[in-house]
Every structure is written in structure tokens, then in C-alpha cells.
Design an enzyme around this catalytic site. Structure first.
Site, PDB file in Angstrom:
ATOM      1  N   LYS A 107       0.973  -1.077   0.031  1.00 19.04           N
ATOM      2  CA  LYS A 107       0.089   0.002  -0.048  1.00 19.04           C
ATOM      3  C   LYS A 107       0.899   1.261   0.287  1.00 19.04           C
ATOM      4  O   LYS A 107       0.311   2.568  -0.343  1.00 19.04           O
ATOM      5  CB  LYS A 107      -0.779  -0.092   1.162  1.00 19.04           C
ATOM      6  CG  LYS A 107      -1.967  -1.151   1.075  1.00 19.04           C
ATOM      7  CD  LYS A 107      -3.004  -0.932   2.144  1.00 19.04           C
ATOM      8  CE  LYS A 107      -3.936  -1.933   2.094  1.00 19.04           C
ATOM      9  NZ  LYS A 107      -3.679  -3.372   2.146  1.00 19.04           N
TER      10      LYS A 107
HETATM   11  C1  PLP Z   1      -4.410  -4.430   1.569  1.00 19.76           C
HETATM   12  C2  PLP Z   1      -3.692  -5.624   1.562  1.00 19.76           C
HETATM   13  C3  PLP Z   1      -4.299  -6.562   0.823  1.00 19.76           C
HETATM   14  C4  PLP Z   1      -5.551  -6.746  -0.014  1.00 19.76           C
HETATM   15  O1  PLP Z   1      -5.334  -5.887  -1.072  1.00 19.76           O
HETATM   16  P1  PLP Z   1      -6.793  -5.163  -1.836  1.00 19.76           P
HETATM   17  O2  PLP Z   1      -6.225  -4.393  -2.861  1.00 19.76           O
HETATM   18  O3  PLP Z   1      -7.674  -4.809  -0.734  1.00 19.76           O
HETATM   19  O4  PLP Z   1      -7.556  -6.476  -2.261  1.00 19.76           O
HETATM   20  C5  PLP Z   1      -3.521  -7.837   0.796  1.00 19.76           C
HETATM   21  N1  PLP Z   1      -2.465  -8.146   1.410  1.00 19.76           N
HETATM   22  C6  PLP Z   1      -1.887  -7.077   2.331  1.00 19.76           C
HETATM   23  C7  PLP Z   1      -0.695  -7.285   3.221  1.00 19.76           C
HETATM   24  C8  PLP Z   1      -2.624  -5.808   2.126  1.00 19.76           C
HETATM   25  O5  PLP Z   1      -2.143  -4.859   2.982  1.00 19.76           O
END
Ligand code: PLP
Length: 435
Positions: A107
Site C-alpha cells: 500500500k
Molecule cells: C490491503 C492488503 C491486501 C488486499 O489488497 P486489496 O487491494 O484490498 O484487495 C492484501 N495483502 C496485504 C498485506 C494488504 O495490506
């Protein structure tokens, strides 16, 4: 580029306005009016371009005239200041590591890109001070706090559930200070999210405070996730095989960006949505009925989502044609027990230490490839979305090994926590108005 609301009841806006608004005024998600196509020549030459050059070509059409190319180049350079290594696990399964950013979660890319776009908007337009409000179950808050830290004209307010995030995650939220405030909510993640939702429909609050959201529905967090799929394609082993990418999914923003990249022309053969027992989308792909559920707690907690908010964008990419979507996207879900078993299996294959989210991605990929008529026709890549140190309890006890602390984490654990306890929406509202 103009963006329209998927609820079709709001004005079309340009990129930066869509970023400031977060959600459209009719509560719909923004979607680009056209999906640009890249020339096929760009893909054949992809290996000659740097990550920064690729990112610029991919994102530029979505920004339009809102940010001049020179500035956009700077934003990309600052956003992508770390590596995205591809590691081979077997002769047809590899992983793309997305966790080398400052908070060790994928993210970071979206949060850093969004913060820099808003900062550019503040420099060039006479905008009032903006408050970014975000609820987190763990990873989002850290990435947003770090991405927006010290960005002028922006305050960040993060709500997190007391006692329900890991120590590391809590430190990432509560030790920065300056323009970042962490509110420690006496409740669950759902309570945090409900308070944020209440704030966004509170007309009185809106008249006093300019608010936006940094959750994955924001176009500036969603779109840069396309870069990963171009990097995966660029570095794929076995270029003459069909490429299939498995994405550990929760709110479905990341995989939705992958499907958008494909729509722009990126030659990925198939996508796999891998989930934990929060299996709303795999069920939908099976039955054709979309039935949201209450989320259940699992080891891969960043994917504990029962009603993924980006799914409506995926449907839009396929013009709401269920059968077209089903041809391009498979879905599989796994229990925590299967996830732990997969951690061991991956470790035994080549000593690779995955995290629980990556392990779910691996399982989906393996199941897809093994059930094809000619498995050997496929090269699979699963996305590794978090560093295993973030889930060290589960990973270390399962693999009976110690994970070395990455440097950014060592400093963090020595810093002091500062947070403000709140227990209900009135507390939040009062805080936002006073500050
Ligand atoms: C947010 C997150 C996800 C999921 O991603 P999305 O875009 O919400 O589907 C998967 N793995 C980790 C470690 C995350 O922080």
C-alpha cells in the site's frame, strides 16, 4: 481525463478533483471516462525501460493536464524509490515482492502517490487545508501515515481499533506526530469504519472541515497499483509461456488495477483472485450471485473484507458481462489451516519465507495451474503484499525459524506511542472541528 461516478448522479470531474473528493458527492466510486490503450510496441520493448519510465507512460493518460509531465516525473520518482524484486520459487511459479517500501506493505505505492498528487494540488491551487480521514485494520494506516507525513496543507487522522493491531502496526501509526494523529478507538475495525462513514455523510461537519478519504477507493491510490503488473510482465521468467497472475485480495483494489492494465493492452493471460474464508467474490464467480457477508477474522487480516468496495469497478471494466469476467478471472478461497500449510510448503521448496497473504496467493496460483489441461503452458506469478516480519508470530512458529528485522523496523520499535483515545462518533466529530 474525466472521471464519472458509478452511481451516475454526480458531475464529471478531472483527476485532481476526483482525488480531493475521494468518493463522488452521490457516494459513487469514480471511474475514468475512457480506458486508454498503449501501443503494442511499448510491450515488446518493456524490458528496455526503467520502472520510472514505465510508470510515467502508464499513468500519464489518467492524469490529463492536471499535472505537467515534469512534475509527474518527480512524483513517480519519489513514489517508486524502492525495488520490486521477482523471486522464482519453482520452474513455473514466481513471486513479485511489493513490500520493500517504508512501511513494508504494498500500500506504500498508492499512499505515496496520492500524498504527492494532493501536495502538488495544494501548491498550485488555492485550496483550503484538507483533512485525510482513514480507518485501518492494520496496513492502510501505516502506509497513509508515512505517505502523508509532513505534506504541507494536509492533516491526517487515523482511526484504529484498540488492542486489535500488531505492536509494529501500532508503532507505525502512533510515533510520527507532526501532521499525523492516531485515534485509538475503543471498539472493532467495523466501528472505526462506521465512524468514518458517518463523518462523510455529516453535512454539518462537511460545512466546517474539508475532508477526504485515503482508502483504496481513491483513484490516486487505485491507479498506481497498475505498475506492479507491468513490472511483473517485464521481469517474467519464461516469456514464451502464458502469464497468469494471482493476487491476494481483500477490497479488490489491487487486482482491479491489474485488470485495468490488461484492458490497456498488457498481455496477461489470466487473473486469480485469491482470498481467505472471506470468499464473497469466489462465490460470485461460481454462482453469479453477489452476496456480501460480515467479515470474519483470519491470519491474513488485511483481506478480512466481506463486501469488497472495488468489485463494482471490476464489473465496470467488463461492462457488467458476467461471462466475459469469468473467462478472465478465477477465484479461490483458503482457510487459515491451509495457509499455514502453504507457508511450510513454500519454505520447503526453496527456503522462501512468505507471509500469510502471499501464501494465499500461492495457493490460488497453484490450484489454477494444476487444473489446466497443460499446466506446463503457464508461468505463474503471485504478488507478495507484505513483509513476513509483520506477521512474525504466525510465520516464525510455523516455520521454526527467525526472521531478521529489516532496518526501518528496528528504529520504529524504540519510539514512543502517542494516541488519543475515543469511543464514539461524537468524540471524533468534536476532534475534527476543534482541530
Ligand atoms: C490491503 C492488503 C491486501 C488486499 O489488497 P486489496 O487491494 O484490498 O484487495 C492484501 N495483502 C496485504 C498485506 C494488504 O495490506
Amino acid at each position: 481525463m474525466e472521471y464519472y461516478s458509478l452511481n451516475h448522479n454526480a458531475k464529471e470531474v478531472s483527476f485532481l478533483k476526483a482525488v480531493r473528493n475521494g468518493l463522488a458527492p452521490d457516494r459513487g466510486l469514480y471511474f475514468p471516462k475512457e480506458i486508454p490503450r498503449l501501443e503494442s510496441n511499448f510491450f515488446t520493448k518493456l524490458h528496455q525501460y526503467s520502472n520510472h519510465e514505465i510508470a510515467l507512460q502508464v499513468i500519464r493518460p489518467y492524469i490529463g493536464n492536471d499535472i505537467p509531465t515534469k512534475e509527474l516525473e518527480k512524483i513517480i520518482e519519489a513514489t517508486l524509490s524502492f525495488d520490486f524484486p521477482l523471486i522464482e520459487i519453482t520452474n513455473n511459479i514466481a513471486t513479485l515482492e511489493l513490500f520493500h517500501g517504508p512501511t513494508l506493505a504494498f500500500k506504500d505505492v498508492g499512499a505515496r502517490f496520492m500524498a504527492r498528487c494532493l501536495s502538488y494540488a495544494n501548491k498550485t491551487q488555492k485550496n483550503e487545508a484538507l483533512t485525510v480521514l482513514v480507518a485501518t485494520s492494520g496496513d492502510t494506516g501505516g502506509a497513509v501515515a508515512d505517505g502523508f507525513f509532513k505534506v504541507k496543507g494536509i492533516k491526517v487522522v487515523i482511526l484504529y481499533p484498540k488492542g486489535k493491531v500488531s505492536e509494529l502496526q501500532e508503532k507505525q501509526l502512533t510515533t510520527l506526530g507532526e501532521n499525523v494523529t492516531a485515534l485509538e478507538v475503543d471498539g472493532t475495525f467495523d466501528d472505526c469504519q462506521d465512524m468514518v462513514k458517518s463523518a462523510f455523510i455529516d453535512v454539518e461537519l462537511f460545512s466546517k472541515v474539508a475532508l477526504t478519504s485515503a482508502n483504496s477507493i481513491n483513484v490516486a491510490r487505485w491507479l498506481p497499483q497498475m505498475f506492479y503488473y507491468f513490472f511483473a510482465y517485464k521481469n517474467r521468467p519464461n516469456p514464451n509461456k502464458k502469464l497468469v497472475v494471482s493476487v491476494p485480495s481483500g477490497n479488490f483494489g489491487n487486482i482491479c488495477a491489474g485488470l485495468l492494465a490488461q484492458k490497456m493492452g498488457l498481455p496477461i493471460d489470466h487473473f486469480i483472485a485469491s482470498t481467505n474464508i472471506n470468499d464473497t467474490v469466489p462465490n460470485y464467480l461460481e454462482s453469479g450471485n453477489y452476496t456480501p457477508k460480515k467479515s470474519m477474522q483470519t491470519l491474513s487480516n488485511a483481506m478480512d473484507v466481506g463486501d469488497p468496495s472495488n468489485f463494482i469497478r471490476i464489473q465496470k471494466i467488463f461492462n457488467n458481462d458476467f461471462f466475459k469476467l469469468k473467462r478472465m478471472l478465477s477465484g479461490y478461497s483458503y482457510t487459515d489451516k491451509e495457509t499455514l500449510k502453504a507457508l511450510k510448503e513454500i519454505y520447503s521448496l526453496n527456503n522462501y519465507i512468505a507471509d500469510p497473504h502471499g501464501a494465499v496467493g500461492y495457493l490460488g496460483l497453484k490450484e489454477f495451474i494444476e487444473t489446466q489441461e497443460v499446466p506446463d503452458d503457464y508461468q505463474g506469478i503471485f504478488l507478495e503484499t507484505a513483509h513476513p516480519i509483520k506477521f512474525s508470530d504466525a510465520v516464525e512458529s510455523t516455520l521454526k525459524t527467525k526472521i531478521t528485522l529489516p532496518n526501518p523496523i528496528k528504529d520504529l520499535l524504540n519510539r514512543n506511542k502517542t494516541s488519543l483515545p475515543i469511543s464514539n462518533y461524537e468524540d471524533l466529530k468534536e476532534f475534527l472541528i476543534k482541530n
